[in-house]
Design a protein around this motif. Structure first.
Motif, short mmCIF file in Angstrom:
data_model
loop_
_atom_site.label_atom_id
_atom_site.label_comp_id
_atom_site.label_asym_id
_atom_site.label_seq_id
_atom_site.Cartn_x
_atom_site.Cartn_y
_atom_site.Cartn_z
N VAL A 2 -51.56 36.45 -45.04
CA VAL A 2 -51.97 35.68 -43.86
C VAL A 2 -53.48 35.64 -43.88
O VAL A 2 -54.13 36.68 -44.02
CB VAL A 2 -51.52 36.34 -42.54
N ARG A 3 -54.05 34.45 -43.76
CA ARG A 3 -55.49 34.28 -43.67
C ARG A 3 -55.83 33.76 -42.29
O ARG A 3 -55.25 32.78 -41.82
CB ARG A 3 -56.00 33.30 -44.73
N TYR A 4 -56.77 34.43 -41.66
CA TYR A 4 -57.19 34.05 -40.31
C TYR A 4 -58.55 33.36 -40.37
O TYR A 4 -59.42 33.78 -41.13
CB TYR A 4 -57.33 35.30 -39.43
N TRP A 5 -58.74 32.35 -39.56
CA TRP A 5 -59.99 31.60 -39.51
C TRP A 5 -60.55 31.63 -38.09
O TRP A 5 -59.81 31.63 -37.12
CB TRP A 5 -59.77 30.16 -39.97
N ALA A 6 -61.86 31.62 -37.98
CA ALA A 6 -62.61 31.49 -36.72
C ALA A 6 -62.11 32.48 -35.66
O ALA A 6 -62.12 33.68 -35.91
CB ALA A 6 -62.55 30.05 -36.24
N ALA A 7 -61.68 31.98 -34.50
CA ALA A 7 -61.27 32.86 -33.39
C ALA A 7 -60.08 33.73 -33.77
O ALA A 7 -59.94 34.85 -33.28
CB ALA A 7 -60.94 32.02 -32.16
N ALA A 8 -59.22 33.25 -34.65
CA ALA A 8 -58.07 34.06 -35.09
C ALA A 8 -58.55 35.26 -35.89
O ALA A 8 -58.04 36.37 -35.74
CB ALA A 8 -57.10 33.22 -35.92
N LYS A 9 -59.56 35.06 -36.72
CA LYS A 9 -60.15 36.16 -37.49
C LYS A 9 -60.76 37.19 -36.55
O LYS A 9 -60.56 38.39 -36.72
CB LYS A 9 -61.21 35.60 -38.45
N ASP A 10 -61.49 36.74 -35.55
CA ASP A 10 -62.08 37.65 -34.58
C ASP A 10 -61.00 38.43 -33.84
O ASP A 10 -61.12 39.64 -33.65
CB ASP A 10 -62.95 36.89 -33.58
N ALA A 11 -59.95 37.75 -33.41
CA ALA A 11 -58.88 38.40 -32.65
C ALA A 11 -58.07 39.38 -33.51
O ALA A 11 -57.65 40.43 -33.02
CB ALA A 11 -57.95 37.34 -32.05
N ALA A 12 -57.87 39.05 -34.78
CA ALA A 12 -57.12 39.93 -35.68
C ALA A 12 -57.94 41.12 -36.13
O ALA A 12 -57.41 42.17 -36.46
CB ALA A 12 -56.62 39.14 -36.89
N GLY A 13 -59.25 40.93 -36.19
CA GLY A 13 -60.13 41.99 -36.67
C GLY A 13 -60.18 42.10 -38.18
O GLY A 13 -60.81 43.01 -38.72
N VAL A 14 -59.51 41.19 -38.86
CA VAL A 14 -59.52 41.12 -40.33
C VAL A 14 -59.47 39.66 -40.73
O VAL A 14 -59.03 38.80 -39.96
CB VAL A 14 -58.32 41.87 -40.98
N SER A 15 -59.89 39.36 -41.94
CA SER A 15 -59.83 37.97 -42.40
C SER A 15 -58.48 37.63 -43.03
O SER A 15 -58.08 36.48 -43.07
CB SER A 15 -60.95 37.67 -43.39
N GLU A 16 -57.80 38.65 -43.53
CA GLU A 16 -56.48 38.43 -44.11
C GLU A 16 -55.71 39.74 -44.15
O GLU A 16 -56.31 40.83 -44.09
CB GLU A 16 -56.55 37.80 -45.49
N GLU A 17 -54.38 39.61 -44.23
CA GLU A 17 -53.53 40.79 -44.34
C GLU A 17 -52.20 40.39 -44.96
O GLU A 17 -51.77 39.24 -44.84
CB GLU A 17 -53.33 41.46 -42.98
#
Length: 79
Positions: A2-17
């Motif tokens: 899973v790759r997170y971008w922008a606000a999703a990255k901030d909310a997840a605290g990681v860029s991918e998992e």
């Protein structure tokens, strides 16, 4: 993955998992468990699975193959 971008990255605290899920719906349930801010962002996000847009398809109908990459794309400001 899973790759997170922008606000999703901030909310997840990681860029991918990594993940284990059969459908996009199952994945969304798993990654948002106990992560209220990420759940809020995910509800407004769009998704790519292996580079293909999910669009308006029901998440429980989007199957994820082994090794799939899911990108979580929150709404972006500007144009």
């Amino acid at each position: 993955m899973v790759r997170y971008w922008a606000a999703a990255k901030d909310a997840a605290g990681v860029s991918e998992e990594p993940f284990e899920a059969v459908t996009l719906a199952e994945l969304m349930t798993k990654i948002t468990a106990g992560r209220d801010e990420l759940a809020r962002v995910v509800r407004r996000s769009s998704f790519l699975v292996n580079g293909d847009p999910v669009g308006r398809r029901a998440h429980d109908t989007v199957t994820l193959a082994d090794g799939a990459t899911v990108e979580v794309l929150p709404p972006f400001a500007g144009g």
